[in-house]
Design a protein around this motif. Structure first.
Motif, short mmCIF file in Angstrom:
data_model
loop_
_atom_site.label_atom_id
_atom_site.label_comp_id
_atom_site.label_asym_id
_atom_site.label_seq_id
_atom_site.Cartn_x
_atom_site.Cartn_y
_atom_site.Cartn_z
N ALA A 154 0.70 -1.18 -0.04
CA ALA A 154 0.14 -0.15 -0.02
C ALA A 154 0.76 1.21 0.01
O ALA A 154 1.08 1.82 1.02
CB ALA A 154 -0.79 -0.12 1.06
N SER A 194 -0.42 4.60 0.83
CA SER A 194 -1.25 4.74 2.35
C SER A 194 -0.04 5.53 3.28
O SER A 194 1.14 5.11 3.06
CB SER A 194 -1.68 3.24 2.94
OG SER A 194 -2.67 3.15 1.97
N GLU A 195 -0.78 6.00 4.32
CA GLU A 195 0.28 6.26 5.33
C GLU A 195 1.15 5.35 5.68
O GLU A 195 0.50 4.20 6.34
CB GLU A 195 -0.66 6.88 6.50
CG GLU A 195 0.06 7.69 7.61
CD GLU A 195 -0.64 7.97 8.85
OE1 GLU A 195 -0.40 8.30 9.82
OE2 GLU A 195 -1.82 8.45 8.52
#
Length: 126
Positions: free
Chosen positions: A52, A55-56
């Motif tokens: 991901a 994503s953070e």
């Protein structure tokens, strides 16, 4: 405990030193949510690996217990540990692994946040 789960556990114990506490309870991915808040060993096939990167924290997820997004369990590998995995997280897709750690609840699923590559053991079934 199924024969497959027993074989995974025996192979793991032969291949590496697993603590007695973790070895006592092999948890299938679909049952992991029942063990939220406990330390355990979740064993099963990695159905899908997902990096991901947008994503953070840029985690990598090992989804088990069904295909994403209907999986029942994920192991979350932080970005800073990705390069330390051998085999790589992507090479774990389709293979049987055991993930050791504290099981947390994430929505309707269970998750273990990986703290070390040693928390993921490749299961070799003969």
């Amino acid at each position: 405990m199924t024969i497959r789960t027993t074989r995974i556990l025996v192979a793991l114990l032969a291949a590496s030193c697993v603590s007695a506490a973790a070895a006592q309870s092999v948890i299938r991915p679909e049952h992991a949510v029942r063990h939220a808040g406990q330390t355990g060993m979740v064993c099963g096939k990695v159905e899908k690996t997902r990096y991901a990167e947008n994503s953070e924290g840029q985690p990598t997820f090992l989804h088990m217990g069904g295909m994403f997004p209907r999986h029942t369990f994920s192991a979350r590998i932080p970005q800073e540990l990705r390069g330390r995995f051998r085999p790589t997280p992507e090479e774990l897709e389709g293979r049987d692994v055991c993930v050791i750690g504290t099981i947390q609840r994430d929505a309707s699923r269970a998750e273990i946040a990986i703290a070390s590559p040693n928390d993921v053991k490749l299961a070799t079934i003969e």
